[in-house]
Design a protein around this motif. Sequence first.
Motif, PDB file in Angstrom:
ATOM      1  N   ASP A   6       0.838  -1.188   0.000  1.00  0.00           N
ATOM      2  CA  ASP A   6       0.000   0.000   0.000  1.00  0.00           C
ATOM      3  C   ASP A   6       0.880   1.246   0.000  1.00  0.00           C
ATOM      4  O   ASP A   6       2.036   1.211   0.431  1.00  0.00           O
ATOM      5  CB  ASP A   6      -0.908  -0.011   1.237  1.00  0.00           C
ATOM      6  CG  ASP A   6      -2.125   0.885   1.106  1.00  0.00           C
ATOM      7  OD1 ASP A   6      -2.261   1.592   0.086  1.00  0.00           O
ATOM      8  OD2 ASP A   6      -2.952   0.877   2.038  1.00  0.00           O
ATOM      9  N   GLU A   7       0.313   2.356  -0.432  1.00  0.00           N
ATOM     10  CA  GLU A   7       1.101   3.590  -0.502  1.00  0.00           C
ATOM     11  C   GLU A   7       1.474   4.117   0.871  1.00  0.00           C
ATOM     12  O   GLU A   7       2.341   4.973   0.987  1.00  0.00           O
ATOM     13  CB  GLU A   7       0.380   4.652  -1.315  1.00  0.00           C
ATOM     14  CG  GLU A   7      -0.894   5.180  -0.729  1.00  0.00           C
ATOM     15  CD  GLU A   7      -1.559   6.179  -1.650  1.00  0.00           C
ATOM     16  OE1 GLU A   7      -1.078   7.329  -1.731  1.00  0.00           O
ATOM     17  OE2 GLU A   7      -2.553   5.820  -2.285  1.00  0.00           O
ATOM     18  N   GLU A  21       7.856 -11.536  -5.787  1.00  0.00           N
ATOM     19  CA  GLU A  21       7.624 -10.481  -6.760  1.00  0.00           C
ATOM     20  C   GLU A  21       6.820  -9.383  -6.056  1.00  0.00           C
ATOM     21  O   GLU A  21       5.653  -9.586  -5.721  1.00  0.00           O
ATOM     22  CB  GLU A  21       6.835 -11.040  -7.946  1.00  0.00           C
ATOM     23  CG  GLU A  21       6.635 -10.066  -9.062  1.00  0.00           C
ATOM     24  CD  GLU A  21       5.864 -10.673 -10.225  1.00  0.00           C
ATOM     25  OE1 GLU A  21       5.260  -9.875 -10.963  1.00  0.00           O
ATOM     26  OE2 GLU A  21       5.847 -11.903 -10.382  1.00  0.00           O
ATOM     27  N   VAL A  22       7.471  -8.254  -5.784  1.00  0.00           N
ATOM     28  CA  VAL A  22       6.852  -7.197  -4.986  1.00  0.00           C
ATOM     29  C   VAL A  22       6.841  -5.887  -5.771  1.00  0.00           C
ATOM     30  O   VAL A  22       7.834  -5.509  -6.386  1.00  0.00           O
ATOM     31  CB  VAL A  22       7.605  -6.984  -3.647  1.00  0.00           C
ATOM     32  CG1 VAL A  22       6.906  -5.932  -2.800  1.00  0.00           C
ATOM     33  CG2 VAL A  22       7.741  -8.290  -2.883  1.00  0.00           C
ATOM     34  N   THR A  23       5.708  -5.211  -5.710  1.00  0.00           N
ATOM     35  CA  THR A  23       5.572  -3.879  -6.285  1.00  0.00           C
ATOM     36  C   THR A  23       4.851  -3.002  -5.270  1.00  0.00           C
ATOM     37  O   THR A  23       4.447  -3.475  -4.216  1.00  0.00           O
ATOM     38  CB  THR A  23       4.809  -3.913  -7.639  1.00  0.00           C
ATOM     39  OG1 THR A  23       4.921  -2.641  -8.266  1.00  0.00           O
ATOM     40  CG2 THR A  23       3.346  -4.282  -7.453  1.00  0.00           C
ATOM     41  N   THR A  24       4.729  -1.735  -5.602  1.00  0.00           N
ATOM     42  CA  THR A  24       4.035  -0.806  -4.713  1.00  0.00           C
ATOM     43  C   THR A  24       2.887  -0.148  -5.479  1.00  0.00           C
ATOM     44  O   THR A  24       2.883  -0.121  -6.717  1.00  0.00           O
ATOM     45  CB  THR A  24       4.974   0.297  -4.187  1.00  0.00           C
ATOM     46  OG1 THR A  24       5.350   1.133  -5.281  1.00  0.00           O
ATOM     47  CG2 THR A  24       6.201  -0.291  -3.510  1.00  0.00           C
ATOM     48  N   VAL A  25       1.948   0.379  -4.731  1.00  0.00           N
ATOM     49  CA  VAL A  25       0.846   1.123  -5.333  1.00  0.00           C
ATOM     50  C   VAL A  25       1.406   2.277  -6.166  1.00  0.00           C
ATOM     51  O   VAL A  25       0.948   2.522  -7.288  1.00  0.00           O
ATOM     52  CB  VAL A  25      -0.126   1.624  -4.230  1.00  0.00           C
ATOM     53  CG1 VAL A  25      -1.097   2.658  -4.773  1.00  0.00           C
ATOM     54  CG2 VAL A  25      -0.872   0.450  -3.604  1.00  0.00           C
ATOM     55  N   TRP A  30      -0.914   4.185  -9.033  1.00  0.00           N
ATOM     56  CA  TRP A  30      -2.220   4.240  -8.371  1.00  0.00           C
ATOM     57  C   TRP A  30      -2.204   5.079  -7.099  1.00  0.00           C
ATOM     58  O   TRP A  30      -3.084   4.947  -6.248  1.00  0.00           O
ATOM     59  CB  TRP A  30      -2.712   2.840  -8.051  1.00  0.00           C
ATOM     60  CG  TRP A  30      -2.908   1.975  -9.259  1.00  0.00           C
ATOM     61  CD1 TRP A  30      -3.171   2.385 -10.529  1.00  0.00           C
ATOM     62  CD2 TRP A  30      -2.851   0.550  -9.303  1.00  0.00           C
ATOM     63  NE1 TRP A  30      -3.296   1.301 -11.359  1.00  0.00           N
ATOM     64  CE2 TRP A  30      -3.098   0.162 -10.639  1.00  0.00           C
ATOM     65  CE3 TRP A  30      -2.619  -0.429  -8.354  1.00  0.00           C
ATOM     66  CZ2 TRP A  30      -3.130  -1.172 -11.038  1.00  0.00           C
ATOM     67  CZ3 TRP A  30      -2.650  -1.758  -8.748  1.00  0.00           C
ATOM     68  CH2 TRP A  30      -2.896  -2.117 -10.075  1.00  0.00           C
ATOM     69  N   THR A  31      -1.239   5.959  -6.953  1.00  0.00           N
ATOM     70  CA  THR A  31      -1.194   6.833  -5.782  1.00  0.00           C
ATOM     71  C   THR A  31      -2.480   7.639  -5.704  1.00  0.00           C
ATOM     72  O   THR A  31      -2.918   8.208  -6.702  1.00  0.00           O
ATOM     73  CB  THR A  31       0.014   7.783  -5.865  1.00  0.00           C
ATOM     74  OG1 THR A  31       1.208   6.994  -5.973  1.00  0.00           O
ATOM     75  CG2 THR A  31       0.103   8.681  -4.640  1.00  0.00           C
ATOM     76  N   GLY A  32      -3.088   7.653  -4.523  1.00  0.00           N
ATOM     77  CA  GLY A  32      -4.302   8.425  -4.315  1.00  0.00           C
ATOM     78  C   GLY A  32      -5.591   7.701  -4.670  1.00  0.00           C
ATOM     79  O   GLY A  32      -6.673   8.217  -4.426  1.00  0.00           O
ATOM     80  N   THR A  51      -0.601  -3.620   4.063  1.00  0.00           N
ATOM     81  CA  THR A  51      -1.040  -2.268   4.387  1.00  0.00           C
ATOM     82  C   THR A  51      -0.859  -2.003   5.873  1.00  0.00           C
ATOM     83  O   THR A  51      -0.736  -2.948   6.659  1.00  0.00           O
ATOM     84  CB  THR A  51      -2.522  -2.058   3.993  1.00  0.00           C
ATOM     85  OG1 THR A  51      -2.875  -0.698   4.208  1.00  0.00           O
ATOM     86  CG2 THR A  51      -3.451  -2.966   4.776  1.00  0.00           C
ATOM     87  N   SER A  52      -0.851  -0.743   6.252  1.00  0.00           N
ATOM     88  CA  SER A  52      -0.915  -0.395   7.671  1.00  0.00           C
ATOM     89  C   SER A  52      -2.200   0.383   7.947  1.00  0.00           C
ATOM     90  O   SER A  52      -2.364   0.966   9.010  1.00  0.00           O
ATOM     91  CB  SER A  52       0.322   0.403   8.108  1.00  0.00           C
ATOM     92  OG  SER A  52       0.376   1.647   7.457  1.00  0.00           O
TER      93      SER A  52
END
Length: 106
Positions: A6-7, A21-25, A30-32, A51-52
């Motif tokens: 999550d962002e 295999e890891v990516t971020t928002v 997809w920020t926001g 996520t937190s």
Amino acid sequence: MKIILDENLPKALKHYLSAYEVTTVQEQGWTGVKNGELMMRIDGVYDIFLTSDKNLKYQQNLSRRSIAIIELPTNRLKLLSTITDKILAEVESISSGMYVQISLEL
């Protein structure tokens, strides 16, 4: 296994998950994006969402989702680095559709 962060989580958390295999928002552009729309975009594409966001389980109907969600107790990397064994254990054991909360207690 495909994981998306999550962002609200530090990108550096990816280093602890390097076996996957890891990516971020943010990397997906997809920020926001609001949680409901984000869940629709990632469900069925990724296996695990980290996520937190402590409100996610209350804000969204997660019962029909196939993505597994792991809620981390903080977004502070210094604290997360103390529980990487717990995070990795949950990543290994979580099943599709599950929602798990990890605590800071060792």
